[in-house]
Design a protein around this motif. Sequence first.
Motif, PDB file in Angstrom:
ATOM      1  N   VAL A  72       0.820  -1.109  -0.110  1.00  0.00           N
ATOM      2  CA  VAL A  72      -0.213   0.054  -0.044  1.00  0.00           C
ATOM      3  C   VAL A  72       0.791   1.221  -0.021  1.00  0.00           C
ATOM      4  O   VAL A  72       0.751   2.197  -0.756  1.00  0.00           O
ATOM      5  CB  VAL A  72      -0.908   0.040   1.270  1.00  0.00           C
ATOM      6  N   TYR A 118      -7.714  -6.359  -5.733  1.00  0.00           N
ATOM      7  CA  TYR A 118      -6.772  -6.387  -4.519  1.00  0.00           C
ATOM      8  C   TYR A 118      -6.947  -7.815  -3.981  1.00  0.00           C
ATOM      9  O   TYR A 118      -8.136  -8.539  -4.114  1.00  0.00           O
ATOM     10  CB  TYR A 118      -7.327  -5.277  -3.583  1.00  0.00           C
ATOM     11  N   ASN A 139      -7.714  -8.246  -0.930  1.00  0.00           N
ATOM     12  CA  ASN A 139      -8.976  -8.229  -0.038  1.00  0.00           C
ATOM     13  C   ASN A 139     -10.372  -8.499  -0.759  1.00  0.00           C
ATOM     14  O   ASN A 139     -11.497  -8.214  -0.244  1.00  0.00           O
ATOM     15  CB  ASN A 139      -8.810  -7.301   1.000  1.00  0.00           C
ATOM     16  N   THR A 142     -11.376  -6.264  -3.296  1.00  0.00           N
ATOM     17  CA  THR A 142     -12.138  -5.107  -3.689  1.00  0.00           C
ATOM     18  C   THR A 142     -11.490  -4.802  -5.009  1.00  0.00           C
ATOM     19  O   THR A 142     -10.259  -5.215  -5.494  1.00  0.00           O
ATOM     20  CB  THR A 142     -11.690  -3.790  -2.859  1.00  0.00           C
TER      21      THR A 142
HETATM   22  C1  NAG Z   1      -8.654  -3.342   0.049  1.00  0.00           C
HETATM   23  O1  NAG Z   1      -7.302  -3.122  -0.046  1.00  0.00           O
HETATM   24  C2  NAG Z   1      -7.067  -1.950  -0.465  1.00  0.00           C
HETATM   25  C3  NAG Z   1      -5.511  -1.821  -0.712  1.00  0.00           C
HETATM   26  O2  NAG Z   1      -4.866  -2.516  -0.062  1.00  0.00           O
HETATM   27  C4  NAG Z   1      -7.590  -0.832   0.110  1.00  0.00           C
HETATM   28  O3  NAG Z   1      -7.315   0.547  -0.330  1.00  0.00           O
HETATM   29  C5  NAG Z   1      -8.844  -1.027   0.558  1.00  0.00           C
HETATM   30  O4  NAG Z   1      -9.626   0.195   1.093  1.00  0.00           O
HETATM   31  C6  NAG Z   1      -9.366  -2.294   1.062  1.00  0.00           C
HETATM   32  N1  NAG Z   1     -10.705  -2.404   1.178  1.00  0.00           N
HETATM   33  C7  NAG Z   1     -11.438  -3.225   2.179  1.00  0.00           C
HETATM   34  C8  NAG Z   1     -12.751  -3.247   1.707  1.00  0.00           C
HETATM   35  O5  NAG Z   1     -10.762  -3.352   3.069  1.00  0.00           O
END
Ligand code: NAG
Length: 422
Positions: free
Chosen positions: A13, A313, A315, A317
């Motif tokens: 990130v 990503y 996670n 998203t």
């Molecule tokens: C998922 O990961 C991205 C980048 O690491 C981040 O910007 C985003 O907020 C995350 N979304 C959630 C729902 O955790």
Amino acid sequence: MGKRLWLLLVVLVLGYGATMAIGFKGEKPKSGEGDVKQEWFLLPNSESVIKTDAGEMRVVRSHGGRIFEKLLHIGFIKMEPRTLFLPLYLDSNLILFIHAGQATVGLIYKDHMVERELKNGDVYQIPAGSTFYILNTEESQRLHIICSIDPSESLNMGTFQPFFIGEGTYPTSVLAGFGSETLSTAFNVSASKVSGILRKQQEGPIVYLTHSHGSSIWTKFLLLEQQDRLKHVKRMHKAPKSYNIYKKSPDFKNNYGWRTEVDGSEYKPLKNAGIGIFLVNLTAGSMLAPHLNPRATEYSIVLRGSGRVQVVYPNGTLAMDTYAKEGDMFWVPRYFPFCQIASKSEPFKFLGFTTSSHKNRPQFLVGANSLLHTLNNLELADAFGVSKKRIRRLINAQHESVILPLSSLTDDDDKKNKVFAF
Ligand SMILES: *[C@@H]1O[C@H](CO)[C@@H](O)[C@H](O)[C@H]1NC(C)=O
Ligand SMILES: *[C@@H]1O[C@H](CO)[C@@H](O)[C@H](O)[C@H]1NC(C)=O
Ligand SMILES: *[C@@H]1O[C@H](CO)[C@@H](O)[C@H](O)[C@H]1NC(C)=O
């Protein structure tokens, strides 16, 4: 394990933050919503690093990959008919791909000068530190080369550092740095002869062969026909072979497109360089199914047509959903799921370099050959929290694999979301 993954994610990130800070020249169509993340995986526009009447070299610097993968820059060399890219060496490994036209590449190989003729679709390696030149001897056809620039052995002086051998003031020969006294001793000629020679080449790194300024020793030498030229060099040594990507039958092919990949086991120089290369051609509307690269980061250049690129990503998203057209570039980090979808009006053809020379074996998440099929049905049902029957219905609905046809269902989506109407 979990902790380490988190750390990686945090580093990732932060890395993206740094990439964003460099700033992109956003020329891509913007959507009303969600455009914030759209361009994270699009590479910035290319910058001209060498430009003369006879040709140009442009480079796209990438900043993103270095976090846990090898970093690759992408170079574009365009040369007019009957031109020469003066002899030089670089602090970076190059993998050339001939996109259009024909090239004669001269290379110092095992202490001998060797030449190799390259044509459309040929892949060729130029190792860091090897002196080379590029000739376009065609009478009317331009030469267009796309290359990966791997700076892992570089001096870290800018994107890459060229060292010109040729005698001149522009580009300045590395020899010039020694001063005429040293050179006069080294060459065993008078100082005036040395400075006379060093002053001749002033037309830049890419020159016309036919110019009257051909008083340059190099241009004269290279104006000779190849047979004559090679009389002056040892012929015993064969130049390393090139590999034509179009001659290989695709690794995957169906009615909706094909995908070809060349790795280090098929073309040895790629193994030494630690680079893979691939080509994908999707027919209009087709999709390269959601997949991930377990071993490599990939850098892609759109050669023809246009399409949509989606990256996700870890996670779950959406990280990028954008439109890429001819000349655009995008990169996808190792492990990140992504897919490409050709626009409905034209095919989508792209060339890619990967940061591994091993067989990549992309893992497909959707389609008849997907991971989901491979995994035990029962466990999967548990994972999704649904019945076995439902999960089977879901994963069996798609009969095609790897490259999937345009579905009538996507039409509705497009109407709902006009952002990517193309
Ligand atoms: C998922 O990961 C991205 C980048 O690491 C981040 O910007 C985003 O907020 C995350 N979304 C959630 C729902 O955790
Ligand atoms: C330098 O050139 C002179 C005259 O041509 C020649 O006699 C001499 O042997 C040369 N010396 C070397 C070290 O080559
Ligand atoms: C790529 O696909 C398009 C459309 O399907 C086709 O016209 C074109 O010839 C293909 N290109 C190559 C190099 O196979």
